[in-house]
Structure formats: C-alpha cells, structure tokens
Design a protein around this motif. Structure first.
Motif, PDB file in Angstrom:
ATOM      1  N   GLY A 194      13.124  -5.565   4.959  1.00 54.83           N
ATOM      2  CA  GLY A 194      12.454  -5.404   3.676  1.00 54.83           C
ATOM      3  C   GLY A 194      11.892  -4.017   3.487  1.00 54.83           C
ATOM      4  N   CYS A 195      11.545  -3.697   2.235  1.00 57.56           N
ATOM      5  CA  CYS A 195      10.942  -2.404   1.949  1.00 57.56           C
ATOM      6  C   CYS A 195      10.192  -2.466   0.628  1.00 57.56           C
ATOM      7  CB  CYS A 195      11.986  -1.294   1.904  1.00 57.56           C
ATOM      8  SG  CYS A 195      13.218  -1.482   0.612  1.00 57.56           S
ATOM      9  N   THR A 196       9.267  -1.545   0.462  1.00 53.88           N
ATOM     10  CA  THR A 196       8.531  -1.371  -0.786  1.00 53.88           C
ATOM     11  C   THR A 196       8.533   0.105  -1.137  1.00 53.88           C
ATOM     12  OG1 THR A 196       6.407  -1.014   0.323  1.00 53.88           O
ATOM     13  CG2 THR A 196       6.986  -3.292  -0.227  1.00 53.88           C
ATOM     14  N   GLY A 197       8.237   0.427  -2.392  1.00 56.09           N
ATOM     15  CA  GLY A 197       8.206   1.828  -2.779  1.00 56.09           C
ATOM     16  C   GLY A 197       7.552   2.028  -4.131  1.00 56.09           C
ATOM     17  N   ARG A 198       7.377   3.286  -4.463  1.00 57.51           N
ATOM     18  CA  ARG A 198       6.845   3.633  -5.768  1.00 57.51           C
ATOM     19  C   ARG A 198       7.959   3.573  -6.800  1.00 57.51           C
ATOM     20  NH1 ARG A 198       3.549   8.936  -3.526  1.00 57.51           N
ATOM     21  NH2 ARG A 198       2.032   7.773  -2.288  1.00 57.51           N
ATOM     22  N   THR A 199       7.580   3.488  -8.057  1.00 60.98           N
ATOM     23  CA  THR A 199       8.573   3.414  -9.118  1.00 60.98           C
ATOM     24  C   THR A 199       9.302   4.744  -9.238  1.00 60.98           C
ATOM     25  OG1 THR A 199       7.237   1.816 -10.311  1.00 60.98           O
ATOM     26  CG2 THR A 199       8.956   2.954 -11.554  1.00 60.98           C
ATOM     27  N   ALA A 200      10.618   4.680  -9.187  1.00 61.17           N
ATOM     28  CA  ALA A 200      11.435   5.876  -9.365  1.00 61.17           C
ATOM     29  C   ALA A 200      11.869   5.982 -10.823  1.00 61.17           C
ATOM     30  CB  ALA A 200      12.671   5.802  -8.457  1.00 61.17           C
ATOM     31  N   PRO A 201      12.167   7.185 -11.283  1.00 64.70           N
ATOM     32  CA  PRO A 201      12.646   7.330 -12.660  1.00 64.70           C
ATOM     33  C   PRO A 201      13.893   6.488 -12.895  1.00 64.70           C
ATOM     34  CG  PRO A 201      12.149   9.465 -11.693  1.00 64.70           C
ATOM     35  CD  PRO A 201      12.072   8.465 -10.578  1.00 64.70           C
ATOM     36  N   GLU A 202      13.945   5.829 -14.014  1.00 66.04           N
ATOM     37  CA  GLU A 202      15.078   4.968 -14.326  1.00 66.04           C
ATOM     38  C   GLU A 202      16.264   5.804 -14.804  1.00 66.04           C
ATOM     39  OE1 GLU A 202      16.258   0.732 -15.915  1.00 66.04           O
ATOM     40  OE2 GLU A 202      14.200   1.341 -15.568  1.00 66.04           O
ATOM     41  N   PRO A 203      17.448   5.604 -14.222  1.00 64.43           N
ATOM     42  CA  PRO A 203      18.611   6.357 -14.664  1.00 64.43           C
ATOM     43  C   PRO A 203      19.075   5.888 -16.037  1.00 64.43           C
ATOM     44  CG  PRO A 203      19.245   4.701 -13.057  1.00 64.43           C
ATOM     45  CD  PRO A 203      17.739   4.683 -13.130  1.00 64.43           C
ATOM     46  N   PRO A 204      19.906   6.673 -16.708  1.00 65.11           N
ATOM     47  CA  PRO A 204      20.328   6.305 -18.052  1.00 65.11           C
ATOM     48  C   PRO A 204      21.038   4.954 -18.138  1.00 65.11           C
ATOM     49  CG  PRO A 204      20.841   8.615 -17.607  1.00 65.11           C
ATOM     50  CD  PRO A 204      20.363   8.005 -16.308  1.00 65.11           C
ATOM     51  N   ALA A 258       8.889  -4.069  -9.053  1.00 65.28           N
ATOM     52  CA  ALA A 258       7.553  -4.662  -9.065  1.00 65.28           C
ATOM     53  C   ALA A 258       7.043  -4.693  -7.641  1.00 65.28           C
ATOM     54  CB  ALA A 258       7.592  -6.068  -9.655  1.00 65.28           C
ATOM     55  N   ALA A 259       5.782  -5.109  -7.465  1.00 62.93           N
ATOM     56  CA  ALA A 259       5.201  -5.245  -6.135  1.00 62.93           C
ATOM     57  C   ALA A 259       5.892  -6.368  -5.372  1.00 62.93           C
ATOM     58  CB  ALA A 259       3.707  -5.522  -6.247  1.00 62.93           C
ATOM     59  N   PHE A 260       5.842  -6.281  -4.039  1.00 62.19           N
ATOM     60  CA  PHE A 260       6.497  -7.299  -3.212  1.00 62.19           C
ATOM     61  C   PHE A 260       5.982  -8.695  -3.542  1.00 62.19           C
ATOM     62  CE2 PHE A 260       6.631 -10.043   0.514  1.00 62.19           C
ATOM     63  CZ  PHE A 260       7.975 -10.003   0.829  1.00 62.19           C
ATOM     64  N   GLU A 304       0.828  -1.209   0.000  1.00 59.28           N
ATOM     65  CA  GLU A 304       0.000   0.000   0.000  1.00 59.28           C
ATOM     66  C   GLU A 304       0.860   1.256   0.000  1.00 59.28           C
ATOM     67  OE1 GLU A 304      -1.160   1.036   4.583  1.00 59.28           O
ATOM     68  OE2 GLU A 304      -2.268  -0.602   3.637  1.00 59.28           O
ATOM     69  N   ARG A 305       2.138   1.125   0.361  1.00 60.31           N
ATOM     70  CA  ARG A 305       3.066   2.259   0.310  1.00 60.31           C
ATOM     71  C   ARG A 305       3.755   2.371  -1.052  1.00 60.31           C
ATOM     72  NH1 ARG A 305       4.913   4.680   4.953  1.00 60.31           N
ATOM     73  NH2 ARG A 305       3.358   4.531   6.597  1.00 60.31           N
ATOM     74  N   GLY A 306       3.541   1.396  -1.908  1.00 60.97           N
ATOM     75  CA  GLY A 306       4.161   1.436  -3.225  1.00 60.97           C
ATOM     76  C   GLY A 306       4.264   0.047  -3.822  1.00 60.97           C
ATOM     77  N   ARG A 307       3.885  -0.058  -5.090  1.00 62.74           N
ATOM     78  CA  ARG A 307       3.953  -1.333  -5.809  1.00 62.74           C
ATOM     79  C   ARG A 307       4.938  -1.270  -6.973  1.00 62.74           C
ATOM     80  NH1 ARG A 307      -0.036  -4.966  -5.246  1.00 62.74           N
ATOM     81  NH2 ARG A 307       0.048  -5.484  -7.466  1.00 62.74           N
ATOM     82  N   ALA A 362      16.340  -1.232  -6.487  1.00 60.61           N
ATOM     83  CA  ALA A 362      15.366  -0.995  -5.438  1.00 60.61           C
ATOM     84  C   ALA A 362      16.019  -1.344  -4.106  1.00 60.61           C
ATOM     85  CB  ALA A 362      14.136  -1.862  -5.679  1.00 60.61           C
ATOM     86  N   GLY A 363      15.465  -0.798  -3.016  1.00 63.47           N
ATOM     87  CA  GLY A 363      16.016  -1.149  -1.715  1.00 63.47           C
ATOM     88  C   GLY A 363      15.656  -2.584  -1.358  1.00 63.47           C
ATOM     89  N   PRO A 364      16.295  -3.117  -0.316  1.00 64.34           N
ATOM     90  CA  PRO A 364      17.321  -2.516   0.531  1.00 64.34           C
ATOM     91  C   PRO A 364      18.640  -2.277  -0.219  1.00 64.34           C
ATOM     92  CG  PRO A 364      16.287  -4.405   1.609  1.00 64.34           C
ATOM     93  CD  PRO A 364      15.876  -4.435   0.180  1.00 64.34           C
TER      94      PRO A 364
END
Length: 264
Positions: free
Chosen positions: A99-109, A77-79, A32-35, A115-117
């Motif tokens: 463990g951790c979850t998050g929203r999709t961050a912009p992909e670097p070049p 992706a989602a956990f 729920e905090r990010g998929r 993704a974390g950890p």
C-alpha cells in the motif's frame, strides 16, 4: 512525500485477523505522508507470467481493478476513505499486500492518472509497486520489470535510476511470494518481523510502534534499512516463512550512479 507500507504473511501464522488490523492501521497512519491519494494492492498468491487486461472500474477519482493474481484499489482521497470494509475478507487471506499514500498530484488532461500502487508491464506480467520520493516511479518500475533477476542487477539499476530522496517497494507478478524493498537516501524505510514470522515494512518506524500498542501483533525484530540498500524477502526454506533472499548496497543516482556490492 509518500507513505509506503505492506506485509508479507507467513503461511504458518495463526492470527490472520491481527495482521489485517495492523495493515489497516499502517495505512491510516500513512495519511500523515499525504491525504490526497491512496491505494492498496492485494495479491492472491497466484503466479502470473503474462499480462491480461484487468476487470473493474477506473475514473478520475480512482480505480478498483482485478488483475490476474492481484486486486488494486486506489483513490484520490485519504486511505481511510479509499479503504472499504468489504475488502477485509480478501485482506485476511492475501499472502502479500502493498500500500501507499501521497499528496494530490496535478491531474493530467485525460484524467487518467492513477494513484499508486502502479501496475507496470514488462517481461512476463510485469510488476506492482509504489515509490516514496522524487523518483519517476513508473519509469524506474519499468526498468525493474525487465530485469533478469538477482540482487546485483537490481542494485545496478537502482544505483543508476533511483535519485537520492527515494524509497521503493515492488512485487514481481510472477513471484507474488516475494517483496523487493529499496531505500536510497533521506526517505526512511523500516522492516519488522512479528512473533508469527509475518514481515512488515513502513515508511516510519513510529507506525510500527503504534501497531504494537493497539493490536495483538508483537514484533520480534525491527530495523531501519540503511541508505543505499536493496532487500529481497520471500517465502522459502523448509518452514515456508519469510526470509531475506538477497541484498545489495548501491549509491543513489544523485550521489554517484552505479556503485554497488551485492550478496546472493
């Protein structure tokens, strides 16, 4: 916004399967905090004092890397998609899991953003950690990786580097029997201990209540860390169970850096 969760097991616990079930449920609830991204670090309990290159795979979709003393599996992706049943035997015996979850961050070049950890080098073998909030996670973890130790030093660093909206969990690879938790402001972080003395943390206390309803885990106590709190918990004492080994208060950077008061 990200979701943090994890567990420090008690060696005396008699139901490791229940702890593993709880951990997987926490990871699923943390969606729920990010998929967009998710990851998990499973420690073997082996203390590591020097860094070595990991073995495994890494690409733009995530990684599955075995470091000395730790296996890190992440994905964009989602956990529930990153988690795999074949990891369960390792989870059942892992003394510490982060463990951790998050929203999709912009992909670097270069497509190499993990993704974390995050596994961050530093003094010795460095640290493994995850951050919820606006903190530059890798930079903060690098500062913490080079600390000499002690609650006062950690609080001073957190007060100077951690912004108001942040929470953090990390493990020193040289001490995989300890977890470090910090809550700045406006990002909740709850800590609970079950009746078998396993210690859990989660970004939302509701997740712990769901675990209680749907697993065999029964919590003896649960608290929300106060804003501006650093806590170090680990195995210690004659019973070998998790204990609070040190704590400190600090003022997050956004609220006046460097003010802190430590114990232990």
């Amino acid at each position: 916004m990200c979701g943090l969760f994890g567990v420090l097991r008690s060696p005396a616990a008699e139901d490791p399967g229940a702890v593993s079930d709880a951990l997987v449920i926490l990871g699923t609830l943390a969606e729920e905090r990010g998929r967009g991204t998710a990851g998990i670090a499973l420690f073997t309990g082996r203390a590591v004092t020097s860094a070595a290159a990991p073995a495994g795979t890494r690409d733009a979709r995530g990684c599955d890397l075995s470091y000395d003393g730790c296996r890190v599996v992440t994905g964009r992706a989602a956990f529930s998609r990153v988690w795999r049943p074949e990891l369960l035997p390792l989870l059942d015996v892992a003394p510490l899991v982060l463990g951790c979850t998050g929203r999709t961050a912009p992909e670097p070049p270069d497509g190499r953003r993990d993704a974390g950890p995050l596994v961050v080098p530093g003094a010795g073998a460095g640290v493994v950690g995850a951050c919820d909030g606006g903190a530059p996670a890798e930079r903060v973890l690098r500062l913490l990786a080079d600390l000499p130790g002690g609650a006062a030093a950690a609080a001073e660093t957190l007060g100077a580097a951690l912004p108001g909206r942040a929470a953090l969990a990390w493990v020193d690879r040289a001490r995989p029997d300890r977890v470090h938790l910090a809550r700045a402001a406006r990002r909740p972080l709850a800590v609970a201990v079950d009746t078998e003395q396993n210690l859990y943390w989660a970004s939302d206390p509701r997740w712990l209540r769901t675990v209680r309803r749907h697993t065999r885990v029964r919590f003896a106590t649960a608290v929300m860390l106060r804003e501006g709190t650093y806590l170090r918990a680990g195995l210690g004492g004659p019973d070998g169970r998790p204990h609070v080994l040190g704590s400190a208060g600090f003022t997050p950077a956004a609220r006046g850096a460097g003010e802190f008061a430590a114990t232990a």
